[in-house]
Design an enzyme around this catalytic site. Structure first.
Site: not given
Length: 658
Positions: A355, A642
């Protein structure tokens, strides 16, 4: 294979692409900022006032920029057919940390060598999309993420040897921390027959004080001395009464190790203000506890513990010691160490990120990480209209216009020999706007005295996101295994009769967007990927090891005070109650939407969707890959939704000679 250092094959195409993007960018930026107004950031006090003030301004400039953006798009879109799938960057380092020097360290002889891998989803999306994950200020976060990773990986590391007549393992010393760097660089004695060395003795040629470098990282352009693990600082523990430390039973009484104490005020992270105790950039006043590489008894008699013997040996590797005896007592059958760590592992060799969608953020991240990693691949993927993609699952063809690249990013201390990117062809819905795929890499990690190359294979990927699309993810895993087999075959220059290369490891890592405990993910849990590659955190389909925790944070709690620093998040995740509060848990079609209201039905330790897998087969004959350490890392708290994960892999050659 030639690695691509520019996105286009000639300067004319590069210049035309730059001009077209300059015409598009104002419209792109204004639209992003306009949409971001309707998703408030945590620090935004009055959303309605911001909308009233800024929306007319953004709309006016957006309308003005549209004709220029349209003209730029007419040139930009066709150029994507000629664009290369990644950009390779190398910042040559001729010091002991450089790739050329690292290759000379291992000749494929002796007991073996360890390599450290890490993977993380860093959520570097355009601002309007990032705010949906409750993170914001993408450009600032990119720089801070790179800064924290670099400082965590490049800190000095301490080796511990236990001198005990009855016990020679690291677990004989059950204490929280051993060493704290002193301003005068002198070693101090510690009660209990523990001697200290000057653990943070930076030998930079910039003239800066060691504490400044520990806190803020090396100055731009300063070489970083990443000497081998064997050159780390040494602390010798002389055992009394069976090697038991007087403070072994009370870790709270142990001295708190400090990295970068005395540094100036640190910059604030995008999602929270920096306070004392925030050790994310190693510039805090109390560094978090960190475990060491497993100590090996009898290794290297040079670890005498005398300050003069080790003062000049460790200019750059430092970690703090974390109590491991209790952990081993809880899981006595585990063959390797595992922990929740506030820092990235020292001596990190390979880093895989997902990402990294924003191109400006990718450049900032690259510039930061080049202070530690010599070789980087970024801007991986394809853009624009790539023709028709055929979905094998449903036998339908659909147009694939890619607004974003794959988001994959790779950094290495070792030379990259080959790299290939493939885009998944079965994307669906909003997820298909990004060119998600797999990046396959071949790296050289050494050479034998017979000039045989020692290589390793690393695969970084990011799978389809929507939870209900299990079949799409399984098909993508099928593609990944097929592409990986083709990549190994096409890049191998060896034959059984004339082996020119020796394979040391084969790693698959990334955000797979499914976990091993959700009932809705049973299809992925039973995929053949897990028969070819081993997951250190899992016992079998649907069954996790007791110590494994989720890597996806509950987005509603990312900015809470209790988890706003790496130290705080580490402490929270070490308790079951904290994990239930701040980790995302498996969802079920029969469950309610909110996690907060269904804590009584939460099972397991959260959704672990970020994986680090390794192969035990397909390596050099008689060589064996075994996990030494596995870590869940909290150093990026407040910067992403995350948890990064890291694994240290020991490659044993079967050679009994030391």
């Amino acid at each position: 294979m030639v690695l691509y250092t520019t996105p286009f094959s000639n300067s004319c195409l590069s210049a035309l692409h730059a001009v077209s993007w300059y015409l598009i960018f104002p419209c792109y930026w204004l639209l992003d900022q306009l949409l971001a107004l309707f998703t408030p950031a945590p620090c935004q006090k009055n959303q309605l006032l911001c909308i009233v003030l800024f929306m007319p301004i953004y709309l006016g400039f957006l309308v003005t920029s549209l004709p220029f953006a349209f003209l730029g798009f007419l040139f930009w879109c066709p150029l994507q057919c000629a664009r290369r799938p990644y950009v390779y960057s190398r910042l040559e380092d001729k010091g002991p940390a450089g790739g050329a020097a690292l290759l000379r360290e291992w000749k494929g002889t002796g007991p073996g060598k360890s390599f450290c891998f890490a993977t993380a989803n860093v959520c570097l999306l355009p601002e309007s999309l990032a705010r949906h994950n409750n993170v914001y200020k993408t450009q600032v976060r990119a720089k801070e993420i790179g800064h924290r990773i670099r400082n965590g990986a490049s800190r000095p590391q301490i080796k511990i040897y236990i001198d005990s007549p009855t016990n020679t393992s690291i677990s004989a010393a059950s204490f929280s921390s051993l060493v704290s760097p002193q301003g005068d660089g002198m070693a101090r004695a510690v009660p209990g027959s523990i001697k200290r060395t000057a653990s943070v003795d930076y030998k930079g040629n910039s003239g800066r004080h060691p504490s400044d470098e520990a806190a803020n990282g090396p100055a731009s352009g300063d070489p970083i001395d990443c000497s081998s693990l064997e050159n780390a600082c040494v602390v010798r523990i002389s055992g009394d009464e069976g090697g038991r430390h007087p403070e072994a039973d009370d870790p709270a009484t142990g001295g708190q190790a400090r990295n970068g104490a005395g540094g100036g005020p640190q910059g604030q992270t995008p999602n929270h203000s920096r306070r004392d105790g925030d050790s994310g950039s190693l510039g805090s006043r109390s560094a978090s506890k960190e475990s060491l590489v497993k100590a090996r008894a009898g290794l290297d008699s040079g670890g005498s513990g005398e300050p003069g013997a080790t003062h000049s040996k460790a200019p750059h590797k430092a970690s703090v010691v974390k109590k491991v005896a209790a952990r081993k007592r809880r899981h006595p059958d585990e063959a390797f160490d595992h922990e929740i760590s506030a820092f990235f592992p020292a001596n990190l060799d390979f880093l895989c990120l997902q990402e990294v969608f924003d191109k400006r953020a990718a450049t900032k991240l690259k510039n930061q990480l080049h202070g530690y990693f010599e070789y980087i691949l970024y801007d991986v993927g394809v853009y624009g209209c790539q023709g028709c993609c055929c979905c094998r699952r449903c036998c339908e063809a659909h147009c694939c216009f890619k607004c974003f690249n794959s988001g994959l990013f790779f950094a290495s201390r070792y030379p990259i020999m080959d790299a290939v990117y493939h885009c998944y062809t079965n994307g669906k819905g909003v997820d298909s706007l990004a060119s998600k795929g797999a990046l396959f890499l071949k790296v050289q990690v050494g050479s034998t005295p017979q000039d045989q190359r020692i290589v390793g294979y690393i695969t970084c990927t990011h799978l389809h996101a929507p939870e209900e699309d299990s079949a799409i993810r399984c098909e993508q895993l099928d593609m990944l295994l097929e592409w990986l087999a083709d990549f190994r075959k096409s890049t191998s220059s060896s034959s059984t009769a004339n082996p020119e290369e020796l394979v040391a490891f084969d790693i698959v890592c990334g955000d797979l967007n499914f976990d091993n405990c959700s009932s809705d993910d049973k299809l992925e849990q039973q995929h053949s990927l897990f028969t070819r590659y081993k997951d250190p955190c899992r016992l079998g389909p649907g069954e996790e090891k007791p110590w494994a925790i989720g890597t996806m944070l509950d987005q509603d709690g990312i900015n809470d005070e209790d988890v706003s620093s790496p130290d705080n998040l580490q402490k929270v995740l070490e308790s079951e109650e904290g994990r239930r509060e701040y980790l995302a848990f498996p969802t079920s079609k029969n469950s309610g939407a909110g996690q907060k209201g269904r804590k009584d039905v939460l099972k397991g330790n959260g959704r672990r969707i970020d994986y680090m897998l390794y192969a035990e087969e397909g390596l050099c004959p008689d060589w064996k890959a075994e996990v030494e350490e596995f870590s869940f890392i909290t150093q990026l708290s407040g910067l992403t939704d995350h948890l990064p994960v890291a694994m240290r892999l020991m490659v044993s050659t079967g050679d009994e000679e030391a």
